[in-house]
Write an enzyme that holds these catalytic residues in place. Structure first.
Site, mmCIF file in Angstrom:
data_model
loop_
_atom_site.group_PDB
_atom_site.id
_atom_site.type_symbol
_atom_site.label_atom_id
_atom_site.label_comp_id
_atom_site.label_asym_id
_atom_site.label_seq_id
_atom_site.Cartn_x
_atom_site.Cartn_y
_atom_site.Cartn_z
ATOM 1 N N CYS A 118 0.823 -0.888 0.064
ATOM 2 C CA CYS A 118 -0.253 0.523 0.250
ATOM 3 C C CYS A 118 1.032 1.110 -0.364
ATOM 4 O O CYS A 118 0.164 2.731 -0.132
ATOM 5 C CB CYS A 118 -0.952 0.016 0.855
ATOM 6 N N HIS A 251 -3.101 7.287 4.213
ATOM 7 C CA HIS A 251 -3.160 5.836 3.655
ATOM 8 C C HIS A 251 -4.653 6.117 4.030
ATOM 9 O O HIS A 251 -4.805 6.145 5.748
ATOM 10 C CB HIS A 251 -2.361 5.134 4.292
ATOM 11 N N ASN A 281 -10.258 0.420 1.450
ATOM 12 C CA ASN A 281 -8.250 0.182 1.896
ATOM 13 C C ASN A 281 -7.845 -0.020 0.401
ATOM 14 O O ASN A 281 -7.816 -0.986 0.037
ATOM 15 C CB ASN A 281 -7.831 -0.510 2.393
HETATM 16 C C1 LIG Z 1 -9.165 -6.349 11.096
HETATM 17 C C2 LIG Z 1 -8.897 -5.138 12.369
HETATM 18 C C3 LIG Z 1 -10.277 -4.537 11.606
HETATM 19 C C4 LIG Z 1 -9.829 -5.431 13.109
HETATM 20 O O1 LIG Z 1 -10.818 -5.562 14.750
HETATM 21 P P1 LIG Z 1 -10.136 -5.794 16.029
HETATM 22 O O2 LIG Z 1 -11.038 -4.713 16.583
HETATM 23 O O3 LIG Z 1 -8.353 -5.321 15.442
HETATM 24 O O4 LIG Z 1 -10.954 -7.435 15.725
HETATM 25 P P2 LIG Z 1 -9.975 -8.597 16.178
HETATM 26 O O5 LIG Z 1 -8.936 -9.253 14.925
HETATM 27 O O6 LIG Z 1 -9.392 -8.278 17.503
HETATM 28 O O7 LIG Z 1 -11.906 -9.195 16.229
HETATM 29 C C5 LIG Z 1 -12.656 -9.141 17.082
HETATM 30 C C6 LIG Z 1 -13.834 -9.709 16.854
HETATM 31 O O8 LIG Z 1 -14.025 -9.473 15.178
HETATM 32 C C7 LIG Z 1 -13.962 -10.974 14.513
HETATM 33 N N1 LIG Z 1 -14.423 -10.366 13.128
HETATM 34 C C8 LIG Z 1 -13.502 -9.774 12.443
HETATM 35 N N2 LIG Z 1 -13.700 -9.122 10.636
HETATM 36 C C9 LIG Z 1 -14.827 -9.823 11.327
HETATM 37 C C10 LIG Z 1 -16.114 -8.953 10.187
HETATM 38 N N3 LIG Z 1 -15.575 -8.557 9.616
HETATM 39 N N4 LIG Z 1 -17.425 -9.173 11.086
HETATM 40 C C11 LIG Z 1 -17.812 -9.025 11.952
HETATM 41 N N5 LIG Z 1 -17.172 -9.531 13.333
HETATM 42 C C12 LIG Z 1 -15.943 -10.007 12.517
HETATM 43 C C13 LIG Z 1 -13.525 -11.258 14.290
HETATM 44 O O9 LIG Z 1 -13.398 -13.076 14.799
HETATM 45 C C14 LIG Z 1 -13.322 -11.725 16.368
HETATM 46 O O10 LIG Z 1 -14.000 -12.388 17.190
HETATM 47 P P3 LIG Z 1 -13.644 -13.433 17.815
HETATM 48 O O11 LIG Z 1 -13.342 -12.466 18.919
HETATM 49 O O12 LIG Z 1 -14.818 -14.322 18.660
HETATM 50 O O13 LIG Z 1 -12.432 -13.893 17.722
HETATM 51 C C15 LIG Z 1 -8.204 -4.051 12.402
HETATM 52 O O14 LIG Z 1 -6.993 -4.720 13.135
HETATM 53 C C16 LIG Z 1 -7.156 -3.218 11.160
HETATM 54 O O15 LIG Z 1 -8.174 -3.116 11.091
HETATM 55 N N6 LIG Z 1 -6.438 -3.576 11.149
HETATM 56 C C17 LIG Z 1 -5.262 -3.486 10.271
HETATM 57 C C18 LIG Z 1 -5.684 -3.906 8.890
HETATM 58 C C19 LIG Z 1 -5.040 -2.989 7.829
HETATM 59 O O16 LIG Z 1 -5.519 -1.657 7.575
HETATM 60 N N7 LIG Z 1 -4.263 -3.608 6.893
HETATM 61 C C20 LIG Z 1 -4.142 -2.920 6.058
HETATM 62 C C21 LIG Z 1 -3.247 -2.497 6.131
HETATM 63 S S1 LIG Z 1 -2.246 -1.299 4.960
#
Ligand SMILES: CC(C)(COP(=O)(O)OP(=O)(O)OC[C@H]1O[C@@H](n2cnc3c(N)ncnc32)[C@H](O)[C@@H]1OP(=O)(O)O)[C@@H](O)C(=O)NCCC(=O)NCCS
Length: 333
Positions: A118, A251, A281
């Site tokens: 990215c 970003h 994204n």
């Molecule tokens: C991916 C992201 C949104 C997840 O948010 P989070 O608050 O960290 O959520 P978690 O990973 O802790 O997951 C929490 C729960 O939601 C669930 N979950 C994940 N995606 C889900 C979705 N789309 N819908 C509903 N539930 C979801 C998970 O399974 C987890 O459930 P559990 O507690 O029963 O295991 C966050 O980590 C993020 O934005 N990371 C950076 C990703 C990014 O920007 N990548 C590209 C960089 S260029």
């Protein structure tokens, strides 16, 4: 790597393009165990664009390139350099840069693709700057874009809701005033497996699936850290502070990541460009798409001090600081 710019080089044309198909959070909740409420609260994303099966990166890039060239008053045949920052080229080779050179009609342009996740657009801007400042290029087309929908596991709710397709393009030329002030770029391959595409290259994996895999929590921690540190480094290099910045273009990965950086750096909301709600994204397309939105809303004016910071797979990050030009009148050659 960090460095101040010497020669005056700037963006003289800007264009962007996204596929027609809109996929909303509600659409995704019909086929996945997810909800608009979850996606909106955790990411700020409401909808994203998804390319058609027959659409390749160069197809989505063409309108963006033509708009950027027209705005710059540059004919395709005058280009001497095309860099395409992407992890979703039309194919591994020939490069999408070479394909675009042919489709645009730029026979004298060196053309290639660049892979920095990215952060690709930031890396490509810095390379383009270096080529102009070093005297190798006079008119460069820098394209940033991805069709990550083609690499997503549409059954994995933790990744597929986050990304969308889109492309932006800019023309770089020497200018009489304004332009780039400094760049800061970095990479940490040790964190590479937190956001990767196993089985997509020459490394053998027992169960390659060639779909995007991510450790969201680790990437979140990385992203919040480098958005701040890279911005501080490039500002410090120029003897400037966040107070001097007129437009902040981070970003567009997740509104929570953006909010964290905005709070740490101390930007008022009206200086911050956010369009992740509409596009998700878009990887290398994210920063040029955000620039185009800022230009359309009148936020970007000649002379505005613009700070852009990207981060992504690699893991990589990169910032550029510039005085906005975006006018053919400013081009000196
Ligand atoms: C991916 C992201 C949104 C997840 O948010 P989070 O608050 O960290 O959520 P978690 O990973 O802790 O997951 C929490 C729960 O939601 C669930 N979950 C994940 N995606 C889900 C979705 N789309 N819908 C509903 N539930 C979801 C998970 O399974 C987890 O459930 P559990 O507690 O029963 O295991 C966050 O980590 C993020 O934005 N990371 C950076 C990703 C990014 O920007 N990548 C590209 C960089 S260029």
């Amino acid at each position: 790597m960090i460095g101040s710019a010497g020669a005056r080089v700037s963006i003289t044309g800007l264009g962007c393009h996204v596929p027609d198909k809109v996929v909303t959070n509600d659409d995704l909740s019909q086929v996945l165990d997810t909800s608009d409420e979850w996606i909106t609260t955790r990411t700020g994303i409401k909808e994203r664009r998804v390319a058609a099966q027959e659409e390749a990166l160069s197809d989505v890039a063409m309108p963006a390139c033509l708009t950027a060239l027209e705005q710059a008053g540059v004919e395709p045949a005058e280009l001497d350099l095309i860099i395409v920052a992407t992890v979703t080229p039309d194919m591994t080779f020939p490069s999408t840069g070479a394909i675009l050179g042919d489709r645009l009609g730029a026979p004298d342009a060196a053309a290639y693709d660049l892979s920095a996740g990215c952060t690709g657009f930031m890396y490509a801007l810095a390379q383009g700057y270096g080529m102009l400042a070093g005297g190798l290029s006079k008119r460069a087309l820098i394209v940033g874009g991805d069709l990550l929908s083609k690499l997503l596991d549409w059954k994995d709710r933790s990744t597929c809701v986050l990304f969308g397709d889109g492309v932006g393009a800019v023309v770089l030329q020497a200018v009489d005033s304004g332009g780039f002030l400094a760049f800061e770029l970095g990479a940490d391959g040790g964190g590479g497996a937190n956001l990767w595409l196993p089985g997509s290259g020459s490394r053998h994996f027992e169960e390659p699936d060639s779909l995007l895999r991510m450790n969201g929590r680790e990437v979140f921690k990385f992203a919040t850290r480098v958005l701040v540190s890279s911005a501080e480094a490039v500002l410090d290099r120029c003897g400037l502070t966040a107070d001097d910045v007129d437009v902040y273009v981070p970003h567009q990965a997740n509104v929570r990541i953006i909010d964290h950086a905005v709070n740490k750096l101390g930007f008022p909301k009206e200086k911050v460009v956010v369009n992740v709600d509409r596009y998700g994204n878009t990887s290398s397309g994210s920063i040029p798409l955000a620039l185009a939105d800022a230009a359309a809303s009148g936020l970007l004016r000649p002379g505005s001090l613009v700070l852009m910071t990207g981060m992504g797979a690699g893991l990589t990050w990169g910032s550029a600081l510039m005085h906005w030009t975006n006018s053919t009148n400013g081009a000196s050659t």
